[in-house]
Design an enzyme around this catalytic site. Structure first.
Site, PDB file in Angstrom:
ATOM      1  N   ALA A 132      -6.950  15.145  -2.088  1.00  0.00           N
ATOM      2  CA  ALA A 132      -7.008  13.608  -3.010  1.00  0.00           C
ATOM      3  C   ALA A 132      -5.869  13.166  -3.154  1.00  0.00           C
ATOM      4  O   ALA A 132      -4.907  13.975  -3.726  1.00  0.00           O
ATOM      5  CB  ALA A 132      -8.058  13.776  -4.046  1.00  0.00           C
ATOM      6  N   ALA A 133      -5.618  11.912  -3.439  1.00  0.00           N
ATOM      7  CA  ALA A 133      -4.407  11.264  -3.847  1.00  0.00           C
ATOM      8  C   ALA A 133      -4.383   9.785  -3.908  1.00  0.00           C
ATOM      9  O   ALA A 133      -5.298   9.186  -3.324  1.00  0.00           O
ATOM     10  CB  ALA A 133      -3.015  11.656  -2.737  1.00  0.00           C
ATOM     11  N   ARG A 134      -3.673   9.268  -4.691  1.00  0.00           N
ATOM     12  CA  ARG A 134      -3.604   7.740  -4.761  1.00  0.00           C
ATOM     13  C   ARG A 134      -2.381   7.454  -3.575  1.00  0.00           C
ATOM     14  O   ARG A 134      -1.406   7.713  -3.457  1.00  0.00           O
ATOM     15  CB  ARG A 134      -2.857   7.198  -5.980  1.00  0.00           C
TER      16      ARG A 134
ATOM     17  N   ILE B 260      -8.654  12.380 -10.270  1.00  0.00           N
ATOM     18  CA  ILE B 260      -7.561  13.206 -10.491  1.00  0.00           C
ATOM     19  C   ILE B 260      -6.700  12.465 -11.442  1.00  0.00           C
ATOM     20  O   ILE B 260      -6.003  11.581 -11.212  1.00  0.00           O
ATOM     21  CB  ILE B 260      -6.788  13.494  -9.021  1.00  0.00           C
TER      22      ILE B 260
ATOM     23  N   TYR C  74       4.990   6.262  -3.355  1.00  0.00           N
ATOM     24  CA  TYR C  74       4.146   7.372  -3.145  1.00  0.00           C
ATOM     25  C   TYR C  74       4.909   8.619  -2.533  1.00  0.00           C
ATOM     26  O   TYR C  74       4.546   9.731  -3.157  1.00  0.00           O
ATOM     27  CB  TYR C  74       3.369   6.670  -1.915  1.00  0.00           C
TER      28      TYR C  74
ATOM     29  N   SER D   3      -3.068  14.847  15.112  1.00  0.00           N
ATOM     30  CA  SER D   3      -4.555  14.314  14.913  1.00  0.00           C
ATOM     31  C   SER D   3      -5.086  15.206  13.699  1.00  0.00           C
ATOM     32  O   SER D   3      -4.910  16.239  13.704  1.00  0.00           O
ATOM     33  CB  SER D   3      -5.312  14.772  16.287  1.00  0.00           C
TER      34      SER D   3
ATOM     35  N   LYS E 282       5.169  12.322  -4.510  1.00  0.00           N
ATOM     36  CA  LYS E 282       4.450  13.464  -3.779  1.00  0.00           C
ATOM     37  C   LYS E 282       5.468  14.547  -4.004  1.00  0.00           C
ATOM     38  O   LYS E 282       5.263  15.804  -4.073  1.00  0.00           O
ATOM     39  CB  LYS E 282       4.217  13.150  -2.329  1.00  0.00           C
TER      40      LYS E 282
ATOM     41  N   PHE F  50     -10.613  10.711   4.709  1.00  0.00           N
ATOM     42  CA  PHE F  50     -10.574  10.808   6.217  1.00  0.00           C
ATOM     43  C   PHE F  50     -10.456  12.531   6.589  1.00  0.00           C
ATOM     44  O   PHE F  50     -11.057  13.007   7.321  1.00  0.00           O
ATOM     45  CB  PHE F  50      -9.478   9.994   6.674  1.00  0.00           C
TER      46      PHE F  50
ATOM     47  N   ALA G 181     -20.733  10.402  -3.912  1.00  0.00           N
ATOM     48  CA  ALA G 181     -21.871  11.426  -3.878  1.00  0.00           C
ATOM     49  C   ALA G 181     -21.320  12.338  -2.978  1.00  0.00           C
ATOM     50  O   ALA G 181     -20.934  12.385  -1.871  1.00  0.00           O
ATOM     51  CB  ALA G 181     -23.036  10.676  -3.104  1.00  0.00           C
TER      52      ALA G 181
END
Length: 311
Positions: A66-68, A46, A137, A203, A141, A12, A34
């Protein structure tokens, strides 16, 4: 001109960042799907062992998105270790390889969950607060942030950390999208009395703007930046705005807050109820003062674009 490496470009936030970058930017991409048109692309996870050297060559700045992320139906025997594998060890692996490749700056998109889950009954979260993550999570982080800052001091890699709260905009999913869909259907919703809490949102357009500033701003180095639209809203105000931007009537019912609390206890969903009726505010004065930055887009602008997917 800086060459960027972007991770999480198919997600996103990453997708919106790619769309917002000037076409003249040199961009390398690291991901698992892709790739759109770019200078170099590597399909990889990662993790603590992957080799990213092919896309780190000649890169000036890594933007690591990027992250889980949260898993609604967690099946892992040890969720914390699963999050650490990607968000902590994987991030540090990428950063160490960035140092070897001569990368100058590492922009890490973290999470407000490093600060905690709620500001109900306390002041807004700030960038100087001691980390107090409560879930796997957030813990993963927080550990990544700590290790990145230590790596930066040791090697000279310029670390920049951004902690966003809930991010919304066109293409948003999860609870925000579900609530917008309910409002769009014109169903009576029991949120009118939830009008004293305050939630900070951001936003994706304001978040992307801040990321772009952090890619080059000299004062961003070694800093932790909290970000929001700088317009905190109650749950009732949020629902009212969702109705407004979708051209719907704000059909809400004033159910007392104690009803939500009792229901949360009965269903063992107290944490869900706290997010609904509680507060989570962030103080972005450090971000604004350090970078000379203010959110360029209003919260209504973000809501209008988020509602496109409901049409």
């Amino acid at each position: 001109m800086d060459r960027l490496l972007i991770t999480g470009y198919s997600g996103f936030v990453g997708g919106h960042l790619l769309n917002a970058l000037d076409e003249s930017c040199e961009i390398n991409l690291l991901g698992r799907s892709a790739a759109p048109k770019c200078d170099k692309y590597l399909e990889a996870n990662i993790d603590p062992s992957s080799d990213y050297s092919s896309v780190l060559q000649s890169v000036d700045v890594v933007v690591h998105i990027a992250a889980r992320v949260h898993v609604m139906s967690e099946t892992a025997a040890n969720p914390l270790e699963e999050f650490r594998e990607v968000n902590t060890a994987g991030t540090l692996n990428l950063a160490k390889q960035a140092v070897k490749a001569g990368v100058k700056r590492f922009v890490f998109v973290s999470s407000i969950k490093v600060n905690g889950e709620s500001t109900t009954g306390r002041a807004a979260f700030s960038s100087t607060d001691k980390p107090d993550p409560e879930d796997p999570y957030g813990i993963s982080k927080a550990e990544a942030e700590s290790q990145l800052l230590a790596l930066g001091k040791e090697t000279g890699l310029q670390i920049v950390i951004i902690r966003p709260p809930l991010v919304y905009g066109e293409g948003v999913k999860a609870n925000f999208a579900s609530l917008m869909a309910l409002v769009n259907k014109g169903l009576p919703l029991p949120f009118r009395a939830i009008n004293c809490n305050r939630r900070s949102l951001v936003s994706v357009y304001n978040l992307v703007d801040l990321i772009k500033v952090c890619i080059t701003h000299p004062k961003a180095v070694g800093q932790i930046f909290l970000v929001s639209d700088d317009e905190d809203v109650s749950t009732a105000q949020m629902v009212a705005m969702m109705a407004k931007v979708q051209g719907k009537s704000n059909f809400t019912i004033p159910i007392p807050l104690w009803c939500f609390r009792i229901l949360g206890k009965i269903l063992s969903k107290e944490h869900v109820v706290d997010r609904l009726i509680g507060s989570l505010q962030v103080d972005i004065s450090h971000t604004k003062n350090t970078l000379g930055w203010c959110p360029p887009y209003s919260i209504e602008h973000g809501f209008k674009l988020a509602c496109k997917q409901q049409r």
